[in-house]
Design an enzyme around this catalytic site. Structure first.
Site, PDB file in Angstrom:
ATOM      1  N   ARG A 163      27.158  66.973  57.857  1.00  0.00           N
ATOM      2  CA  ARG A 163      26.664  67.086  56.671  1.00  0.00           C
ATOM      3  C   ARG A 163      27.597  66.250  55.562  1.00  0.00           C
ATOM      4  O   ARG A 163      26.981  66.217  54.694  1.00  0.00           O
ATOM      5  CB  ARG A 163      26.115  68.263  56.156  1.00  0.00           C
ATOM      6  CG  ARG A 163      24.937  68.899  56.857  1.00  0.00           C
ATOM      7  CD  ARG A 163      24.112  69.839  56.121  1.00  0.00           C
ATOM      8  NE  ARG A 163      25.087  71.101  55.731  1.00  0.00           N
ATOM      9  CZ  ARG A 163      24.252  72.237  55.260  1.00  0.00           C
ATOM     10  NH1 ARG A 163      23.146  72.303  55.142  1.00  0.00           N
ATOM     11  NH2 ARG A 163      25.174  73.351  54.776  1.00  0.00           N
ATOM     12  N   LYS A 164      28.628  66.073  55.955  1.00  0.00           N
ATOM     13  CA  LYS A 164      29.502  65.148  54.914  1.00  0.00           C
ATOM     14  C   LYS A 164      29.847  63.803  55.218  1.00  0.00           C
ATOM     15  O   LYS A 164      31.041  63.598  55.286  1.00  0.00           O
ATOM     16  CB  LYS A 164      30.924  66.287  54.748  1.00  0.00           C
ATOM     17  CG  LYS A 164      30.331  67.263  53.753  1.00  0.00           C
ATOM     18  CD  LYS A 164      30.018  67.235  52.459  1.00  0.00           C
ATOM     19  CE  LYS A 164      29.353  68.271  51.651  1.00  0.00           C
ATOM     20  NZ  LYS A 164      28.057  68.953  52.265  1.00  0.00           N
ATOM     21  N   ALA A 179      26.068  78.451  54.139  1.00  0.00           N
ATOM     22  CA  ALA A 179      26.170  77.976  55.268  1.00  0.00           C
ATOM     23  C   ALA A 179      26.755  76.565  55.441  1.00  0.00           C
ATOM     24  O   ALA A 179      26.364  75.582  54.777  1.00  0.00           O
ATOM     25  CB  ALA A 179      24.729  78.065  55.717  1.00  0.00           C
ATOM     26  N   LYS A 223      35.962  71.536  46.050  1.00  0.00           N
ATOM     27  CA  LYS A 223      35.435  70.378  46.265  1.00  0.00           C
ATOM     28  C   LYS A 223      36.169  69.572  45.085  1.00  0.00           C
ATOM     29  O   LYS A 223      36.552  70.176  44.164  1.00  0.00           O
ATOM     30  CB  LYS A 223      34.018  70.268  45.875  1.00  0.00           C
ATOM     31  CG  LYS A 223      33.080  70.922  46.980  1.00  0.00           C
ATOM     32  CD  LYS A 223      31.756  71.063  46.700  1.00  0.00           C
ATOM     33  CE  LYS A 223      31.175  69.820  46.685  1.00  0.00           C
ATOM     34  NZ  LYS A 223      29.581  69.684  46.822  1.00  0.00           N
ATOM     35  N   HIS A 247      35.692  73.927  53.071  1.00  0.00           N
ATOM     36  CA  HIS A 247      34.291  74.086  52.692  1.00  0.00           C
ATOM     37  C   HIS A 247      33.421  74.244  53.906  1.00  0.00           C
ATOM     38  O   HIS A 247      33.759  74.028  55.131  1.00  0.00           O
ATOM     39  CB  HIS A 247      34.030  72.352  52.316  1.00  0.00           C
ATOM     40  CG  HIS A 247      32.650  72.215  51.874  1.00  0.00           C
ATOM     41  ND1 HIS A 247      31.393  72.109  52.565  1.00  0.00           N
ATOM     42  CD2 HIS A 247      31.950  71.929  50.509  1.00  0.00           C
ATOM     43  CE1 HIS A 247      30.500  72.076  52.033  1.00  0.00           C
ATOM     44  NE2 HIS A 247      30.579  72.023  50.732  1.00  0.00           N
ATOM     45  N   LYS A 254      31.425  64.761  68.570  1.00  0.00           N
ATOM     46  CA  LYS A 254      31.125  63.832  69.619  1.00  0.00           C
ATOM     47  C   LYS A 254      32.336  63.117  70.353  1.00  0.00           C
ATOM     48  O   LYS A 254      33.082  62.626  69.740  1.00  0.00           O
ATOM     49  CB  LYS A 254      30.182  62.674  68.818  1.00  0.00           C
ATOM     50  CG  LYS A 254      29.024  63.206  68.178  1.00  0.00           C
ATOM     51  CD  LYS A 254      28.210  62.129  67.449  1.00  0.00           C
ATOM     52  CE  LYS A 254      26.957  62.539  66.760  1.00  0.00           C
ATOM     53  NZ  LYS A 254      26.377  61.794  65.971  1.00  0.00           N
ATOM     54  N   GLU A 284      25.565  69.608  74.295  1.00  0.00           N
ATOM     55  CA  GLU A 284      25.768  69.263  75.722  1.00  0.00           C
ATOM     56  C   GLU A 284      27.079  68.812  76.065  1.00  0.00           C
ATOM     57  O   GLU A 284      27.526  68.260  75.431  1.00  0.00           O
ATOM     58  CB  GLU A 284      24.540  68.274  75.882  1.00  0.00           C
ATOM     59  CG  GLU A 284      23.082  68.419  75.461  1.00  0.00           C
ATOM     60  CD  GLU A 284      22.932  68.403  74.060  1.00  0.00           C
ATOM     61  OE1 GLU A 284      22.349  69.388  73.273  1.00  0.00           O
ATOM     62  OE2 GLU A 284      23.518  67.423  73.394  1.00  0.00           O
ATOM     63  N   LYS A 335      32.954  71.490  56.594  1.00  0.00           N
ATOM     64  CA  LYS A 335      34.024  70.959  56.968  1.00  0.00           C
ATOM     65  C   LYS A 335      34.478  72.028  57.905  1.00  0.00           C
ATOM     66  O   LYS A 335      35.249  71.555  59.260  1.00  0.00           O
ATOM     67  CB  LYS A 335      35.089  70.728  56.038  1.00  0.00           C
ATOM     68  CG  LYS A 335      34.775  69.379  55.401  1.00  0.00           C
ATOM     69  CD  LYS A 335      35.445  68.322  56.464  1.00  0.00           C
ATOM     70  CE  LYS A 335      34.476  67.189  56.440  1.00  0.00           C
ATOM     71  NZ  LYS A 335      34.248  66.339  57.533  1.00  0.00           N
TER      72      LYS A 335
END
Length: 414
Positions: free
Chosen positions: A271-272, A266, A182, A16, A292, A57, A19
């Site tokens: 977002r999941k 896109a 999905k 996806h 992160k 960053e 992902k």
């Protein structure tokens, strides 16, 4: 609490678009942590038709230092090429070799730059100051005894369905499958327990012709082959008796799904987040995990909250447990710890007792969490698809899924 109801969760495959972005971002995190366990990384990814863009960053000894490597814009020799190789390998491993998105030929742009000095001064450990949280925010952890891995059943089975599709695609069992997919699972609950699937949905990208939309190139026999395969996966993955003649089954309900992945839509990092956590069965603080490093409490505190909630349920102290933690940027200790047992507490447990006990078992500062769970290691790539929770712990990988606090919890509550 309601006892009889329907509940639904969804999952998305490793192919996806969102992902794909998550996996790229976490591969970048792993790369820098492999070079420097104290690296600071915040990497965001955009993928679209034949294009991959990363930005964010970083701070990493020996790899990025604006003073040491000033003549190369902060980058140590070869590191930018190494990042690109890692990114392309992620896309290759997923299986994208399509005209609209190909691991080898997609354009790649790297916009990573140095971490803000103002953030660093608040977060870094110095003198008598403990390492502070990388940002403010609230984080939730949840566990339920609905499945062996103490994950909500609707999400658990949504993940397992897509993992099976991916496995069969990679080993060549079903050559008509493509990477993007999905799933969605609706279960009926009776007396608070899942008993049957009322609706199952899979939309999977497929090879040309495996559709039955009546348009040129469609082939009813090939679509029937795809549909029969998916229905077989439903029956294999869900418990016996959950799938019946009354279950509504939808396989590629749009009729055709040949254009998929970043070429079809896109993708962006983060977002999941509901797919990553509890499928909507529990609250979410709002912060994404992927991209992160573990000083960011969006990630590490959500992991330790899950760890604590899972151990509470595994210890038999409740059937369900939600834990919330909150932090302020630059401050080490959490501002609050909240426990909700949803009226399912057992064996002398209470939310109030656990709120006093849990901080005694695990130091809930960012450094304490990272140390207890062994998070300063390149372990994040596998987390970026099929959920961060409900996975099998393997050393420091998915260490937050361990249940090694059970005995101490039982003794303390007794």
């Amino acid at each position: 609490m309601r006892s009889n109801y329907l509940f639904t969760s969804e999952s998305v495959s490793e192919g996806h678009p969102d992902k794909v972005a998550d996996q790229i971002s976490d591969a970048v995190v792993d790369l820098f942590l492999s070079k420097d366990p104290e690296a600071r990384v915040a990497c965001e990814t955009l993928v679209t038709t034949q294009r991959i863009v990363i930005g964010g960053e970083i701070r990493c000894r020996g790899a990025y230092d604006e003073e040491q490597f000033a003549d190369t814009h902060g980058w140590a020799p070869g590191v930018r090429d190494e990042i690109e190789q890692v990114v392309r390998h992620v896309v290759q491993k997923i299986g994208y070799e399509q005209g609209g998105f190909h691991w080898q030929t997609a354009d790649f742009d790297n916009h990573l730059h140095g971490q803000s000095a103002h953030i660093a001064q608040g977060v870094d450990e110095s003198g008598n100051k403990d390492e502070g949280a990388g940002d403010q925010g609230i984080m939730f952890g949840y566990a339920t005894d609905e499945t062996p891995d103490l994950l909500p059943a609707t999400l658990y089975y949504s993940h397992r369905i897509l993992e099976r599709l991916a496995k069969d695609r990679h080993d060549g069992t079903v050559p008509f499958l493509e990477p993007d997919a999905k799933s969605q699972v609706t279960l009926r609950y009776e007396n608070g327990e899942p008993v049957a699937a009322t609706a199952l949905v899979v939309s999977t990208q497929h090879a040309p012709g495996y559709c039955d939309d009546g348009r040129e190139g469609s082939d009813a026999a090939k679509y029937a082959q795809l549909r029969d395969y998916v229905v077989g996966v439903f029956n294999d993955v869900l418990p016996a008796g959950f799938v019946s003649d009354e279950t509504k089954i939808y396989v590629n309900p749009t009729g055709r799904f040949e254009i998929g992945g970043p070429d079809g839509d896109a993708g962006l990092t983060g977002r999941k987040i509901i797919v990553d956590t509890y499928g909507g069965a529990a609250p979410h603080g709002g912060g994404a995990f992927s991209g992160k490093d573990p000083t960011k409490v969006d990630r590490s505190a959500a992991y330790v909250a899950r760890y604590l909630a899972k151990n509470v349920v595994a210890a038999g102290l409740a059937k369900r447990c939600t834990i919330q933690l909150s932090y302020a940027i630059g401050i080490a200790e959490p501002l609050s710890l909240y426990v909700d047992l949803h009226g399912t507490e057992r064996n002398g447990a209470s939310a109030e007792k656990l709120e006093q006990l849990l901080p005694q078992l695990v130091k809930l500062t960012p450094k304490g969490i990272r140390t207890h769970l062994g998070l300063n290691k390149p372990i994040y790539g596998p987390t970026a698809a099929y959920g961060h929770f409900g996975r099998k712990p393997d050393g420091d990988l998915f260490s937050w899924e361990r249940t090694d606090l059970v005995d101490r919890l039982k003794q303390a509550i007794a």
